[in-house]
Design a protein around this motif. Structure first.
Motif, PDB file in Angstrom:
ATOM      1  N   GLY A  39      43.587 -53.790  34.863  1.00  0.00           N
ATOM      2  CA  GLY A  39      43.489 -52.584  35.672  1.00  0.00           C
ATOM      3  C   GLY A  39      42.307 -52.621  36.626  1.00  0.00           C
ATOM      4  N   LYS A  40      42.333 -51.708  37.566  1.00  0.00           N
ATOM      5  CA  LYS A  40      41.257 -51.588  38.540  1.00  0.00           C
ATOM      6  C   LYS A  40      39.955 -51.216  37.833  1.00  0.00           C
ATOM      7  N   LYS A  41      38.868 -51.872  38.230  1.00  0.00           N
ATOM      8  CA  LYS A  41      37.565 -51.577  37.626  1.00  0.00           C
ATOM      9  C   LYS A  41      37.120 -50.178  38.023  1.00  0.00           C
ATOM     10  N   GLN A  42      36.635 -49.401  37.056  1.00  0.00           N
ATOM     11  CA  GLN A  42      36.223 -48.029  37.286  1.00  0.00           C
ATOM     12  C   GLN A  42      34.695 -47.907  37.311  1.00  0.00           C
ATOM     13  N   LYS A  43      34.223 -46.731  37.740  1.00  0.00           N
ATOM     14  CA  LYS A  43      32.792 -46.522  37.976  1.00  0.00           C
ATOM     15  C   LYS A  43      31.920 -46.934  36.795  1.00  0.00           C
ATOM     16  N   PHE A  44      32.346 -46.589  35.570  1.00  0.00           N
ATOM     17  CA  PHE A  44      31.476 -46.760  34.415  1.00  0.00           C
ATOM     18  C   PHE A  44      31.861 -47.954  33.539  1.00  0.00           C
ATOM     19  N   ASP A  45      32.796 -48.792  34.005  1.00  0.00           N
ATOM     20  CA  ASP A  45      33.133 -49.976  33.237  1.00  0.00           C
ATOM     21  C   ASP A  45      31.906 -50.879  33.102  1.00  0.00           C
ATOM     22  N   GLY A  46      31.680 -51.381  31.883  1.00  0.00           N
ATOM     23  CA  GLY A  46      30.538 -52.238  31.621  1.00  0.00           C
ATOM     24  C   GLY A  46      29.256 -51.492  31.292  1.00  0.00           C
ATOM     25  N   LEU A  47      29.308 -50.161  31.297  1.00  0.00           N
ATOM     26  CA  LEU A  47      28.097 -49.364  31.078  1.00  0.00           C
ATOM     27  C   LEU A  47      28.140 -48.584  29.769  1.00  0.00           C
ATOM     28  N   SER A  48      29.203 -48.726  28.999  1.00  0.00           N
ATOM     29  CA  SER A  48      29.459 -47.775  27.915  1.00  0.00           C
ATOM     30  C   SER A  48      28.376 -47.774  26.834  1.00  0.00           C
ATOM     31  N   GLU A  49      27.830 -48.939  26.493  1.00  0.00           N
ATOM     32  CA  GLU A  49      26.861 -48.984  25.391  1.00  0.00           C
ATOM     33  C   GLU A  49      25.592 -48.209  25.740  1.00  0.00           C
ATOM     34  N   ASP A  50      24.997 -48.521  26.905  1.00  0.00           N
ATOM     35  CA  ASP A  50      23.792 -47.803  27.308  1.00  0.00           C
ATOM     36  C   ASP A  50      24.095 -46.345  27.628  1.00  0.00           C
ATOM     37  N   TYR A  51      25.238 -46.093  28.246  1.00  0.00           N
ATOM     38  CA  TYR A  51      25.642 -44.719  28.561  1.00  0.00           C
ATOM     39  C   TYR A  51      25.669 -43.879  27.286  1.00  0.00           C
ATOM     40  N   ASP A  52      26.292 -44.417  26.255  1.00  0.00           N
ATOM     41  CA  ASP A  52      26.450 -43.667  25.014  1.00  0.00           C
ATOM     42  C   ASP A  52      25.123 -43.485  24.284  1.00  0.00           C
ATOM     43  N   GLN A  53      24.273 -44.479  24.336  1.00  0.00           N
ATOM     44  CA  GLN A  53      23.037 -44.430  23.552  1.00  0.00           C
ATOM     45  C   GLN A  53      21.942 -43.602  24.213  1.00  0.00           C
ATOM     46  N   TYR A  54      21.866 -43.627  25.549  1.00  0.00           N
ATOM     47  CA  TYR A  54      20.682 -43.075  26.208  1.00  0.00           C
ATOM     48  C   TYR A  54      20.926 -41.799  26.997  1.00  0.00           C
ATOM     49  N   VAL A  63      29.235 -17.773  33.390  1.00  0.00           N
ATOM     50  CA  VAL A  63      28.266 -18.843  33.648  1.00  0.00           C
ATOM     51  C   VAL A  63      27.077 -18.690  32.707  1.00  0.00           C
ATOM     52  N   SER A  64      26.672 -19.779  32.085  1.00  0.00           N
ATOM     53  CA  SER A  64      25.464 -19.816  31.261  1.00  0.00           C
ATOM     54  C   SER A  64      24.575 -20.948  31.746  1.00  0.00           C
ATOM     55  N   VAL A  65      23.264 -20.713  31.778  1.00  0.00           N
ATOM     56  CA  VAL A  65      22.302 -21.710  32.243  1.00  0.00           C
ATOM     57  C   VAL A  65      21.160 -21.800  31.235  1.00  0.00           C
ATOM     58  N   LEU A  66      20.779 -23.011  30.891  1.00  0.00           N
ATOM     59  CA  LEU A  66      19.627 -23.253  30.029  1.00  0.00           C
ATOM     60  C   LEU A  66      18.731 -24.303  30.671  1.00  0.00           C
ATOM     61  N   THR A  67      17.419 -24.084  30.608  1.00  0.00           N
ATOM     62  CA  THR A  67      16.469 -25.104  31.049  1.00  0.00           C
ATOM     63  C   THR A  67      15.741 -25.642  29.826  1.00  0.00           C
ATOM     64  N   TRP A  68      15.525 -26.935  29.799  1.00  0.00           N
ATOM     65  CA  TRP A  68      14.888 -27.555  28.643  1.00  0.00           C
ATOM     66  C   TRP A  68      14.250 -28.882  29.081  1.00  0.00           C
ATOM     67  N   ARG A  69      13.467 -29.453  28.189  1.00  0.00           N
ATOM     68  CA  ARG A  69      12.768 -30.703  28.501  1.00  0.00           C
ATOM     69  C   ARG A  69      12.990 -31.718  27.378  1.00  0.00           C
ATOM     70  N   ARG A  70      12.974 -32.958  27.763  1.00  0.00           N
ATOM     71  CA  ARG A  70      13.232 -34.056  26.833  1.00  0.00           C
ATOM     72  C   ARG A  70      12.203 -35.152  27.073  1.00  0.00           C
ATOM     73  N   ARG A  71      11.548 -35.579  26.017  1.00  0.00           N
ATOM     74  CA  ARG A  71      10.577 -36.669  26.134  1.00  0.00           C
ATOM     75  C   ARG A  71      11.283 -37.997  25.866  1.00  0.00           C
ATOM     76  N   VAL A  72      11.076 -38.943  26.777  1.00  0.00           N
ATOM     77  CA  VAL A  72      11.812 -40.206  26.751  1.00  0.00           C
ATOM     78  C   VAL A  72      10.838 -41.362  26.958  1.00  0.00           C
ATOM     79  N   ASP A  73      10.971 -42.418  26.159  1.00  0.00           N
ATOM     80  CA  ASP A  73      10.206 -43.635  26.395  1.00  0.00           C
ATOM     81  C   ASP A  73      10.610 -44.241  27.738  1.00  0.00           C
ATOM     82  N   VAL A  74       9.665 -44.888  28.401  1.00  0.00           N
ATOM     83  CA  VAL A  74       9.961 -45.519  29.687  1.00  0.00           C
ATOM     84  C   VAL A  74      11.131 -46.490  29.575  1.00  0.00           C
ATOM     85  N   ALA A  75      11.129 -47.333  28.552  1.00  0.00           N
ATOM     86  CA  ALA A  75      12.203 -48.316  28.398  1.00  0.00           C
ATOM     87  C   ALA A  75      13.559 -47.636  28.250  1.00  0.00           C
TER      88      ALA A  75
END
Length: 255
Positions: free
Chosen positions: A2-17, A189-201
């Motif tokens: 099939g035709k390659k899609q936008k997120f093909d090849g990205l699933s592992e990092d996409y899911d984890q991070y 419509v519901s809106v929430l603002t929040w913050r997330r601390r993330v390692d650089v890597a």
């Protein structure tokens, strides 16, 4: 193949991070459809099932799940996580148009901007049972609250072809209302603002899972990720970044 899609090849990092969605949103969805004795859910543009991680505990056990995404890579990862969900590789619009029975909930998390939006809304209105719900959910980096995020968006705008930080700046509520108001329904419509601390890597790995960074890397080479890492390190404190998010939930109620 099939035709390659936008997120093909990205699933592992996409899911984890990728960031998850506020639990409050899922509790709200569950409360809105609690009157139905049986519930079938369609996760449209489901990716790896990140939104299902929050929705399933909120809805409980007696729910049937259908999930559709254009990326076979993403669907394969989703099947590993949730083998009881019925997964389909394909576009959301024809999938929903082809449903053979009404459903009670359609969810589009971080996916609505990729769709043929008028067609998608029309298909959802037709597929939902009376009183059913379309939930459009998105996490947006809030660059107005962060010098780092402002600089990161500028970096993408300079190096990722066609990218603008305002790519989701359209009237979601108005678009849903055009489909749901004529049924006697309404849009909330519901809106929430929040913050997330993330390692650089971890931020760099998350960035690498995005189509915007992939386009920049395709144009400039993998060295573009070094630019991202350098920017992160310049703004980090003790190796970590604080990421501000504005999360939005749009609920289209079918009359």
């Amino acid at each position: 193949m099939g035709k390659k899609q936008k997120f093909d090849g990205l699933s592992e990092d996409y899911d984890q991070y990728r960031p998850r969605y506020p639990e409050e949103f899922f509790r709200k969805i569950a409360a809105e459809i609690s009157a139905f004795p049986e519930v079938t859910v369609v996760d449209a543009g489901a990716g790896t099932g990140i939104a299902l991680e929050g929705l399933r505990p909120a809805l409980g056990e007696a729910v049937g799940y259908l999930a559709v995404d254009v990326s076979e890579d993403m669907v394969d990862r989703g099947r590993e996580k949730f083998p009881d969900v019925r997964w389909t590789v394909g576009a959301a619009e024809p999938f929903i148009e082809g449903l053979d029975a009404p459903v009670q909930l359609v969810m589009a998390a971080q996916a609505y901007q990729w769709m043929d939006r008028p067609r998608f809304v029309t298909a959802c209105v037709a597929a939902l049972a009376p009183g059913g719900l379309l939930a459009v959910m998105q996490n947006n980096r809030d660059y107005t609250l962060s010098a780092f995020l402002d600089a990161y968006e500028t970096l993408l705008e300079l190096h990722s072809p066609g990218y603008t930080r305002r790519y989701r700046d359209f009237d979601v509520a108005g678009e849903l209302a055009s489909g749901f108001d004529p049924t006697g329904g309404h849009v909330g419509v519901s809106v929430l603002t929040w913050r997330r601390r993330v390692d650089v890597a971890d931020f760099v790995r998350m960035a690498a899972s995005s189509t915007q960074v992939r386009r920049a890397a395709d144009q400039e080479g993998v060295g573009f990720l070094d630019r991202v890492r350098e920017l992160c390190e310049a703004h980090a404190r003790d190796g970590r970044l604080e990421i501000a998010y504005r999360s939005e939930l749009f609920l289209g109620h079918r009359g």
